[in-house]
Write an enzyme that holds these catalytic residues in place. Structure first.
Site, PDB file in Angstrom:
ATOM      1  CG  ASN A  43      -1.932   1.041   1.270  1.00 46.89           C
ATOM      2  OD1 ASN A  43      -1.917   1.936   0.430  1.00 46.89           O
ATOM      3  ND2 ASN A  43      -2.839   0.968   2.230  1.00 46.89           N
ATOM      4  NE  ARG A  72      -6.206   1.400  -0.600  1.00 52.69           N
ATOM      5  CZ  ARG A  72      -6.349   2.493   0.115  1.00 52.69           C
ATOM      6  NH1 ARG A  72      -5.343   2.957   0.806  1.00 52.69           N
ATOM      7  NH2 ARG A  72      -7.500   3.116   0.153  1.00 52.69           N
ATOM      8  CG  HIS A 131     -13.428   3.087   2.226  1.00 53.07           C
ATOM      9  ND1 HIS A 131     -14.238   4.081   2.728  1.00 53.07           N
ATOM     10  CD2 HIS A 131     -12.168   3.413   2.580  1.00 53.07           C
ATOM     11  CE1 HIS A 131     -13.493   4.971   3.354  1.00 53.07           C
ATOM     12  NE2 HIS A 131     -12.228   4.593   3.270  1.00 53.07           N
ATOM     13  CG  LEU A 155     -18.600   3.884  10.343  1.00 53.83           C
ATOM     14  CD1 LEU A 155     -19.499   3.800  11.563  1.00 53.83           C
ATOM     15  CD2 LEU A 155     -19.164   4.881   9.330  1.00 53.83           C
ATOM     16  N   GLY A 212     -11.566   8.365   7.046  1.00 50.69           N
ATOM     17  CA  GLY A 212     -12.428   8.448   5.876  1.00 50.69           C
ATOM     18  C   GLY A 212     -13.519   7.406   6.079  1.00 50.69           C
ATOM     19  NE  ARG A 230     -11.266  12.631   2.628  1.00 50.91           N
ATOM     20  CZ  ARG A 230     -11.071  11.326   2.535  1.00 50.91           C
ATOM     21  NH1 ARG A 230     -12.104  10.496   2.516  1.00 50.91           N
ATOM     22  NH2 ARG A 230      -9.860  10.841   2.440  1.00 50.91           N
ATOM     23  CG  ASP A 275      -9.008  10.432  17.471  1.00 54.68           C
ATOM     24  OD1 ASP A 275      -9.868   9.772  18.089  1.00 54.68           O
ATOM     25  OD2 ASP A 275      -7.898   9.966  17.137  1.00 54.68           O
ATOM     26  NE  ARG A 282      -8.761   7.127  19.319  1.00 52.89           N
ATOM     27  CZ  ARG A 282      -7.711   6.545  18.762  1.00 52.89           C
ATOM     28  NH1 ARG A 282      -7.179   5.499  19.331  1.00 52.89           N
ATOM     29  NH2 ARG A 282      -7.183   6.989  17.649  1.00 52.89           N
ATOM     30  N   GLY A 324     -11.764   1.884  12.265  1.00 54.77           N
ATOM     31  CA  GLY A 324     -11.471   2.443  13.592  1.00 54.77           C
ATOM     32  C   GLY A 324     -12.695   2.745  14.447  1.00 54.77           C
ATOM     33  CD  GLU A 364     -12.279  -2.922  12.917  1.00 55.04           C
ATOM     34  OE1 GLU A 364     -11.299  -3.134  13.645  1.00 55.04           O
ATOM     35  OE2 GLU A 364     -12.200  -2.869  11.669  1.00 55.04           O
ATOM     36  CD  GLU A 396      -9.150  -1.319   3.581  1.00 47.69           C
ATOM     37  OE1 GLU A 396      -8.653  -0.997   4.680  1.00 47.69           O
ATOM     38  OE2 GLU A 396      -9.524  -0.483   2.748  1.00 47.69           O
TER      39      GLU A 396
HETATM   40  P1  ADP Z   1      -8.158   5.464   8.621  1.00 51.43           P
HETATM   41  O1  ADP Z   1      -9.272   5.904   7.730  1.00 51.43           O
HETATM   42  O2  ADP Z   1      -7.077   6.484   8.774  1.00 51.43           O
HETATM   43  O3  ADP Z   1      -7.635   4.059   8.347  1.00 51.43           O
HETATM   44  P2  ADP Z   1      -9.069   4.309  11.138  1.00 51.43           P
HETATM   45  O4  ADP Z   1      -9.844   3.175  10.581  1.00 51.43           O
HETATM   46  O5  ADP Z   1      -7.808   4.013  11.860  1.00 51.43           O
HETATM   47  O6  ADP Z   1      -8.837   5.448  10.062  1.00 51.43           O
HETATM   48  O7  ADP Z   1     -10.065   5.083  12.151  1.00 51.43           O
HETATM   49  C1  ADP Z   1      -9.706   6.229  12.835  1.00 51.43           C
HETATM   50  C2  ADP Z   1     -10.887   6.655  13.711  1.00 51.43           C
HETATM   51  O8  ADP Z   1     -11.217   5.584  14.598  1.00 51.43           O
HETATM   52  C3  ADP Z   1     -10.620   7.862  14.603  1.00 51.43           C
HETATM   53  O9  ADP Z   1     -11.738   8.756  14.567  1.00 51.43           O
HETATM   54  C4  ADP Z   1     -10.527   7.272  15.984  1.00 51.43           C
HETATM   55  O10 ADP Z   1     -11.060   8.118  16.943  1.00 51.43           O
HETATM   56  C5  ADP Z   1     -11.439   6.077  15.894  1.00 51.43           C
HETATM   57  N1  ADP Z   1     -11.152   5.125  16.972  1.00 51.43           N
HETATM   58  C6  ADP Z   1     -11.891   4.979  18.056  1.00 51.43           C
HETATM   59  N2  ADP Z   1     -11.414   4.053  18.878  1.00 51.43           N
HETATM   60  C7  ADP Z   1     -10.306   3.590  18.319  1.00 51.43           C
HETATM   61  C8  ADP Z   1      -9.342   2.615  18.706  1.00 51.43           C
HETATM   62  N3  ADP Z   1      -9.433   1.938  19.841  1.00 51.43           N
HETATM   63  N4  ADP Z   1      -8.336   2.402  17.866  1.00 51.43           N
HETATM   64  C9  ADP Z   1      -8.241   3.098  16.708  1.00 51.43           C
HETATM   65  N5  ADP Z   1      -9.122   4.024  16.314  1.00 51.43           N
HETATM   66  C10 ADP Z   1     -10.142   4.277  17.092  1.00 51.43           C
END
Ligand code: ADP
Length: 400
Positions: free
Chosen positions: A7, A88, A177, A205, A208, A237, A279, A281, A327, A330, A378
């Site tokens: 990637n 990818r 995606h 989710l 992106g 975005r 983020d 979190r 992220g 899950e 992926e």
């Molecule tokens: P990307 O599109 O960059 O691959 P990710 O799939 O890593 O993004 O998701 C990032 C988002 O997931 C952020 O908004 C983050 O807050 C959220 N998130 C929530 N809890 C977690 C966690 N335990 N680990 C990783 N990301 C998390």
């Protein structure tokens, strides 16, 4: 088979070597800040993790470093043990509906499509070319994020603008995606015991985000469009927007296309609404302390997801399951709870304890619509598709 999955980003290279028989990654690596004097390199092979800093001039140097790591960690004895490389590629336009062997023509097509994905396709081409040089006798295969969505019918992929713009410039919904949506939808269908016939909505989710309506294994609609800017509100975005807003901003703030693109891609979304963070979190923490804008951003995210889910249920004439992945999908029970709350009327009964524990099935046993949490993979999907293509070609040769 041993399949290397790559990637390539503008200044990074992520890679994994898969043993496809076991479906496991033997080694994964991440080369960051390519081109800068100090470049972070991380390799993980089982419990063994190694991080170093060094100068990595370009993608060819990064690929050489990646290949050397496979030998150093002895996950392969020699480079000839790699059966193929799966790359990818973000934008495959209308050309690629599945994994495709790289040829000169394929490279030229991806280069042409860089017009649609200027940040992604050029580094991906650099990654492919670097592999072709470093591994000249190993088959190179591309798997495009757009490929899975090529089954979306024209009444769903066209915009309400003059048809000539589609014919001349190929302006349409492409969706992204796709590899993730395909992977989790297939896993969900297997879990439901409905491999052939199903209506599933997958919610990828992350930073992106996109949603996909999957009917009988095929994408029939998705929330991202001509670009990944459309659809859900995302980390930075805007997502779906009345086009008149763009025109108004051009006039009002005298923005040029690049400025406006930066504004909508990097300063908007959850970050723009909360004026705090992209983020989830951070937003949750702030909302818990009473920050109203952080709360609003999270409410907007759940609301938009629910809007898409409702519309996709309608176009598929039903819904077996909604899948949460990436992220946020899950790891964020609060967002899932809010989305599932909107679907209670349709027969989705959430199990709050299972949801809090991020279990695979988060609905109660009698729930008419199931809600599932499925980690995306992926890279594994790319490895499997690459392997599938090689096997098909080998079988084809044998028949001849
Ligand atoms: P990307 O599109 O960059 O691959 P990710 O799939 O890593 O993004 O998701 C990032 C988002 O997931 C952020 O908004 C983050 O807050 C959220 N998130 C929530 N809890 C977690 C966690 N335990 N680990 C990783 N990301 C998390």
């Amino acid at each position: 088979m041993r399949i290397l999955v790559l990637n390539s980003g503008s200044s990074s290279l992520k890679y994994k070597l898969f043993d496809t028989k076991r479906g496991v990654a033997l080694l994964s690596g991440h080369v960051d800040a390519i081109g800068l004097p100090r470049c972070n390199v991380t390799f993980t092979a089982g419990a063994n993790k190694q991080t170093t800093t060094c100068a990595v001039k370009d993608h060819l140097a990064a690929v050489k470093l990646a290949l050397q790591s496979l030998l150093d960690f002895t996950v392969i004895a020699r480079l000839a043990d790699i059966d193929a490389v799966g790359h990818r590629v973000v934008h495959g336009g209308e050309y690629y509906t599945g994994p495709t062997r790289v040829t000169k023509r394929v490279l030229a097509t991806i280069k042409r499509l860089a017009e649609f994905a200027p940040l992604h396709n050029p580094p991906e081409i650099a990654g492919i070319k670097a592999c072709m040089r470093a591994l000249p006798s190993v088959p190179q295969v591309i798997v495009c994020d757009t490929a899975f969505h090529q089954t979306i019918p024209d009444h769903a992929f066209l915009y309400g603008i003059p048809y000539g713009l589609y014919k001349k410039y190929r302006i349409r919904k492409y969706g992204f995606h796709g590899t993730s949506h395909k992977y989790v939808a297939r896993e969900a269908a297997r879990m439901l015991g409905k491999e052939k016939s199903h209506e599933i909505i997958t919610c990828h989710l992350g930073n992106g985000s996109s949603i996909c309506a999957v009917k009988d294994g095929r994408s029939v609609d998705t929330s991202m469009g001509f670009s990944p800017l459309d659809g859900l509100i995302m980390g930075t975005r805007s997502g779906e927007l009345d086009p008149e807003v763009v025109l108004y901003l051009i006039k009002k703030k005298h923005m040029d296309p690049d400025e406006l693109s930066g504004y909508l891609n990097k300063q908007s979304g959850l970050k723009g609404i909360s004026n705090l963070s992209s983020d989830v979190r951070d937003l949750k923490e702030a909302a818990a302390k009473g920050n109203a804008h952080a709360r609003l951003a999270l409410d907007m995210l759940a609301y938009r997801i629910a809007q898409y889910v409702g519309s996709y249920m309608t176009i598929m004439h039903g819904l077996d399951a909604i899948v949460f992945t990436a992220g946020i999908g899950e790891n964020e029970p609060d967002i899932r709870r809010k989305v599932c709350g909107y679907l209670a009327f349709a027969g989705l009964t959430l199990d709050p304890a299972k949801n809090r524990r991020n279990e695979r099935v988060i609905t109660r046993p009698g729930s008419r619509i199931k809600a599932l949490v499925i980690p995306t993979n992926e890279e594994l999907e790319i490895a499997k598709e690459t392997e599938g293509l090689l096997r098909e070609r080998r079988q084809g040769r044998k028949k001849r």
